[in-house]
Design a protein around this motif. Structure first.
Motif, mmCIF file in Angstrom:
data_model
loop_
_atom_site.group_PDB
_atom_site.id
_atom_site.type_symbol
_atom_site.label_atom_id
_atom_site.label_comp_id
_atom_site.label_asym_id
_atom_site.label_seq_id
_atom_site.Cartn_x
_atom_site.Cartn_y
_atom_site.Cartn_z
ATOM 1 N N GLY A 47 0.821 -1.215 0.000
ATOM 2 C CA GLY A 47 0.000 0.000 0.000
ATOM 3 C C GLY A 47 0.855 1.265 0.000
ATOM 4 N N CYS A 48 1.910 1.262 0.808
ATOM 5 C CA CYS A 48 2.807 2.429 0.848
ATOM 6 C C CYS A 48 3.543 2.602 -0.475
ATOM 7 N N LEU A 49 3.985 1.499 -1.089
ATOM 8 C CA LEU A 49 4.669 1.580 -2.372
ATOM 9 C C LEU A 49 3.748 2.120 -3.468
ATOM 10 N N ILE A 50 2.510 1.683 -3.473
ATOM 11 C CA ILE A 50 1.547 2.163 -4.471
ATOM 12 C C ILE A 50 1.272 3.648 -4.272
ATOM 13 N N LEU A 51 1.103 4.072 -3.033
ATOM 14 C CA LEU A 51 0.890 5.501 -2.772
ATOM 15 C C LEU A 51 2.098 6.329 -3.190
ATOM 16 N N MET A 52 3.296 5.812 -2.951
ATOM 17 C CA MET A 52 4.492 6.534 -3.388
ATOM 18 C C MET A 52 4.531 6.637 -4.910
ATOM 19 N N LEU A 53 4.166 5.572 -5.601
ATOM 20 C CA LEU A 53 4.127 5.612 -7.058
ATOM 21 C C LEU A 53 3.119 6.650 -7.559
ATOM 22 N N ILE A 54 1.997 6.735 -6.903
ATOM 23 C CA ILE A 54 0.951 7.682 -7.327
ATOM 24 C C ILE A 54 1.380 9.125 -7.070
ATOM 25 N N PHE A 55 2.011 9.386 -5.929
ATOM 26 C CA PHE A 55 2.318 10.763 -5.554
ATOM 27 C C PHE A 55 3.732 11.224 -5.893
ATOM 28 N N VAL A 56 4.652 10.331 -6.162
ATOM 29 C CA VAL A 56 6.034 10.721 -6.422
ATOM 30 C C VAL A 56 6.392 10.645 -7.905
ATOM 31 N N VAL A 57 5.944 9.629 -8.596
ATOM 32 C CA VAL A 57 6.357 9.431 -9.987
ATOM 33 C C VAL A 57 5.834 10.528 -10.919
ATOM 34 N N PRO A 58 4.542 10.912 -10.897
ATOM 35 C CA PRO A 58 4.097 11.967 -11.828
ATOM 36 C C PRO A 58 4.842 13.296 -11.671
ATOM 37 N N PRO A 59 5.040 13.828 -10.436
ATOM 38 C CA PRO A 59 5.820 15.067 -10.348
ATOM 39 C C PRO A 59 7.267 14.885 -10.808
ATOM 40 N N ALA A 60 7.853 13.717 -10.566
ATOM 41 C CA ALA A 60 9.222 13.478 -11.023
ATOM 42 C C ALA A 60 9.276 13.452 -12.547
ATOM 43 N N LEU A 61 8.291 12.837 -13.183
ATOM 44 C CA LEU A 61 8.250 12.816 -14.647
ATOM 45 C C LEU A 61 8.034 14.215 -15.213
#
Length: 156
Positions: free
Chosen positions: A22-36
């Motif tokens: 759950g934490c990994l999925i939330l990190m993917l949702i909130f961290v990856v788009p701004p990084a991209l």
């Protein structure tokens, strides 16, 4: 422990990694788009703007336009993009750029708006602010009247 009379072996309860996933999925949702988006923005400002069709036309306009050559000097080039606004609708896109130009006579700023429709790309306006603070319309080939903003009022 199992009851002695059941005869079944005891298996400890299976460990669940639900919180980890759950934490990994939330990190993917909130961290990856701004990084991209940040990576794309950095690429665009570093190298990508050179491939923009609008900025290619702006480069040609600055090199070939007599008024731009008169204000900035010969061989003026785009040295940076201060701002970029992009809008898309089905059948039409529009761009607005704030571009920094450098020439032998000094640094200038060019505000460009354009749109792309079914007939191709078209510049709507190209307003150059020269090193002297005066503004020039490169599409109409005329100097624009001073608006009082570029020069401070020193009267008492």
């Amino acid at each position: 422990m199992p009851a002695p009379s059941s005869g079944q072996p005891y298996y400890p309860p299976r460990r669940s990694n639900g919180c980890l996933w759950g934490c990994l999925i939330l990190m993917l949702i909130f961290v990856v788009p701004p990084a991209l988006l940040g990576g794309y923005g950095a690429w665009f400002l570093y190298d990508g703007f050179r491939h923009s069709p609008v900025l290619t036309v702006v480069n040609e306009l600055v090199r070939e336009d007599g008024m731009a050559r008169q204000v900035l000097g010969e061989d003026a080039v785009v040295t940076g993009v201060d701002g970029n606004v992009f809008s898309w609708m089905p059948g039409k896109t529009s761009h607005a750029y704030e571009v920094t130009l450098e020439g032998p006579k000094g640094e200038g700023h060019l505000a460009v708006t354009s749109h792309t429709g079914l007939s191709g790309m078209k510049l709507d306006s190209a307003i150059l602010t020269g090193p002297d603070g005066h503004r020039y319309d490169l599409l109409q080939h005329q100097r624009l009247p001073d608006d009082g903003i570029t020069k401070p009022d020193t009267s008492i």
